[in-house]
Design an enzyme around this catalytic site. Structure first.
Site, PDB file in Angstrom:
ATOM      1  N   CYS B  77     -14.045 -28.924 -14.570  1.00 33.74           N
ATOM      2  CA  CYS B  77     -13.139 -27.773 -14.517  1.00 33.74           C
ATOM      3  C   CYS B  77     -12.458 -27.562 -15.868  1.00 33.74           C
ATOM      4  CB  CYS B  77     -12.133 -27.901 -13.382  1.00 33.74           C
ATOM      5  SG  CYS B  77     -11.301 -26.326 -13.043  1.00 33.74           S
ATOM      6  N   HIS B 175     -15.547 -27.837  -8.923  1.00 32.65           N
ATOM      7  CA  HIS B 175     -14.970 -29.155  -8.624  1.00 32.65           C
ATOM      8  C   HIS B 175     -15.929 -29.974  -7.757  1.00 32.65           C
ATOM      9  CE1 HIS B 175     -10.888 -28.698 -10.230  1.00 32.65           C
ATOM     10  NE2 HIS B 175     -11.049 -27.415  -9.966  1.00 32.65           N
ATOM     11  N   GLU B 177     -15.687 -32.953  -6.988  1.00 32.25           N
ATOM     12  CA  GLU B 177     -14.908 -33.863  -6.145  1.00 32.25           C
ATOM     13  C   GLU B 177     -14.367 -33.178  -4.895  1.00 32.25           C
ATOM     14  OE1 GLU B 177     -13.854 -32.405  -8.847  1.00 32.25           O
ATOM     15  OE2 GLU B 177     -11.700 -32.029  -8.801  1.00 32.25           O
TER      16      GLU B 177
END
Lengths: 252, 193
Positions: B77, B175, B177
Site C-alpha cells: 500500500c 492490502h 493482509e
C-alpha cells in the site's frame, strides 16, 4: 470493477455482540470473534464493531477485543464507539483495526477529524452520522447514540467532515433503524451525491430488495446491517447472488 | 527464515504481523539498520500520508538504508508508493527506488478507492496460483500509473498499477493482509521467492 460492500455490524457490549432495536431493547447475539470469522467465511466484505455503551457511559474502547479480532480475521474492519481523541485512535489502529468510526467526538470537536486524517490518513477515518427526519426541521444530525439533537443539517455536516478529511461516511437513519422497512433512500442518495468519499448506508435493511434499492437508487457504496445477519434471517451468499442477478457488482 | 517487517510506526503493521502469524511465520518488527540488512526477506507495510511517512523513515535513517537492500523486499500500500520517486500527496519526494510517479485519482468516482476490486494481467511468481480477476482489498487515494514495472493491474476506472516489481523490490497497492485467502496466497508466494 470495484464492488459494492456488504457490511455486517456487530454492536459490542462488555465484549459480547448485541443489537439494539432503535438503539434500545438490546439482545445478546454471541461472541464477536467467532461471529467475525463466520462472516468473513460467508463473504462479508468488511465488518464494523461498535462499542455501543462507550459513548453513553464514557467507557474507553475495547483495544484487547480489537486485537483478538485482528488476529483471527483476514478482511478489513472498522471500530467505533467512545473515541474522543487522537490517542484513542492510535491504540485501536495499532491493535489492528483498519478504520475507526467517530461520531459524537466529531460533533464536539470537528478539528479531531482533521487531526486524525493528518496523523493516520483519511483512509482510516470514518465519520458516523446518525440522522433523523422530522417534518418540522428535516434531516438533522444526532449525537450521543442518537439521544441529542444537533444544529447540523445532515448533508451539510457530511460535506463538512469530508472537507476536514473524513475518508468515508457511515450514515444511519434513526427513522429506519430496526424497522426492516428498507434503507432511507432519499437522505442516503443526497449525502452520497454531495460528498466525494464512499457512503455506507445503515438502518432499515429487511429484505434483499432493500439492498438492491440502496445501491441502485441511492448510490450507496456499501450497505450495513446487523440483526438481519446475526439471526440468519438473511445469508450473505444468498444476498450476493440476488444482487448479482439485479446487476449490482458484488464480490462472489 | 529471517523475516523482518520494517517498523516506522505505520498503521497496519499489526495487521501484517497477524497475517504472517496465520501463515505460521513470526516476523521480527524492527527499525534497526543491521537487523533489516541481515534479513532474508523484508516487508514494508504502510498506510497513511506520504510526507508524514517519509518523515518517520528519515527520523530512523531508513531512507538511506532501504534503497541499498538486495534481498526480496515487499512494499504494501503506502509501502509501495514510498518506493517511487515522487508523490502528489503533499508534493513529497519519496525513496526513489522505482523511477515512477504517484498521482492522485482524478475521477468522478468516489475517492478513496475503497473496497474489493479485481486483479488483471498477473505476472511474476508473486501471483502464482491466483486466477485472473481475483478480488483484493484496496483503500487509497493515490495511485501509480501503468509502467514497464507493473506486474498486475486494476481499473478505477482506468487501469493502474496494482503491483510493481523492480529488481528485488516487489510491491502491492492493495492490502494482501486484508484480502482473504487470495491475499494469504500472495504473502506465501512472496515468502517463497
Amino acid at each position: 470493477m470495484l464492488t459494492k460492500r456488504i457490511v455486517p455490524c456487530l454492536d459490542i457490549k462488555n465484549g459480547r455482540c448485541v443489537k439494539g432495536v432503535q438503539f434500545e431493547n438490546i439482545r445478546d447475539a454471541g461472541d464477536p470473534v467467532q461471529l467475525a470469522k463466520w462472516y468473513a467465511e460467508q463473504g462479508a466484505d468488511e465488518l464494523v464493531f461498535l462499542d455501543i455503551t462507550a459513548t453513553n457511559e464514557e467507557r474507553k474502547t475495547f483495544a484487547e477485543l480489537v486485537r483478538d479480532i485482528a488476529r483471527h480475521i483476514d478482511i478489513p474492519f472498522t471500530v467505533g464507539g467512545g473515541i474522543g481523541a487522537v490517542a484513542d485512535v492510535e491504540v485501536l489502529l495499532m491493535a489492528g483495526a483498519d478504520k475507526v468510526s467517530i461520531n459524537s467526538a466529531a460533533i464536539r470537536n470537528p478539528q479531531l477529524v482533521e487531526d486524525l486524517a493528518k496523523r493516520f490518513g483519511s483512509q482510516c477515518v470514518t465519520v458516523a452520522v446518525d440522522t433523523k427526519f422530522t417534518e418540522a426541521i428535516g434531516w438533522k444530525v444526532y449525537a450521543r447514540a442518537g439521544t441529542v439533537e444537533t444544529e447540523h443539517a445532515t448533508v451539510d455536516w457530511s460535506q463538512r467532515v469530508t472537507d476536514l478529511g473524513a475518508g468515508e461516511i457511515l450514515l444511519t437513519s434513526m427513522n429506519n433503524d430496526g424497522t426492516k422497512a428498507g434503507f432511507a433512500l432519499d437522505i442516503t442518495g443526497a449525502v452520497s451525491n454531495a460528498v466525494s468519499v464512499p457512503v455506507v448506508a445503515s438502518g432499515g435493511a429487511g429484505t434483499m430488495q432493500h439492498f438492491a434499492d440502496v445501491f441502485h437508487q441511492a448510490n450507496a457504496d456499501a450497505a450495513l446491517a446487523a440483526s438481519l445477519f446475526h439471526f440468519r434471517e438473511l445469508e450473505i451468499p444468498v444476498l450476493k447472488q440476488f444482487l448479482k442477478g439485479q446487476d449490482v457488482d458484488v464480490r462472489i | 527464515m529471517n523475516l523482518v517487517i520494517v517498523d516506522y510506526k505505520a498503521g497496519n503493521v499489526q495487521s501484517v504481523m497477524f497475517a504472517l502469524e496465520r501463515l505460521g511465520i513470526n516476523g521480527t518488527l524492527s527499525s534497526d539498520f543491521e537487523t533489516i540488512k541481515a534479513a532474508d526477506k523484508v516487508i514494508f507495510p504502510g498506510v497513511g500520508e506520504a510526507s508524514s511517512a517519509m518523515a518517520q523513515l528519515k527520523a530512523r535513517n531508513l531512507d538511506k538504508l532501504l534503497p541499498t537492500l538486495e534481498q526480496p523486499f515487499f512494499g504494501v500500500c503506502l509501502g509501495m508508493q514510498l518506493l517511487c520517486q515522487h508523490s502528489e500527496e503533499g508534493d513529497t519526494d519519496l525513496l526513489g527506488i522505482i523511477p515512477l510517479q504517484v498521482m492522485r485519482f482524478q475521477t468522478e468516482l468516489k475517492v478513496p478507492h475503497m473496497g474489493w476490486n479485481q486483479l488483471h494481467h498477473l505476472q511474476t511468481p508473486l501471483f502464482e496460483g491466483l486466477k485472473e480477476e481475483e478480488f483484493v482489498y484496496y483503500v487509497h487515494s493515490y495511485y501509480v500509473p501503468l509502467s514497464e514495472h507493473t506486474i498486475a493491474q486494476t481499473s478505477y476506472p482506468e487501469p493502474f498499477s496494482a503491483a510493481l516489481q523492480y529488481k528485488n523490490f516487489y510491491a502491492a497497492q492493495f492490502h494482501p493482509e486484508k484480502s482473504g485467502p487470495a491475499g494469504s496466497q500472495i504473502l506465501k508466494n512472496f515468502l517463497a521467492l
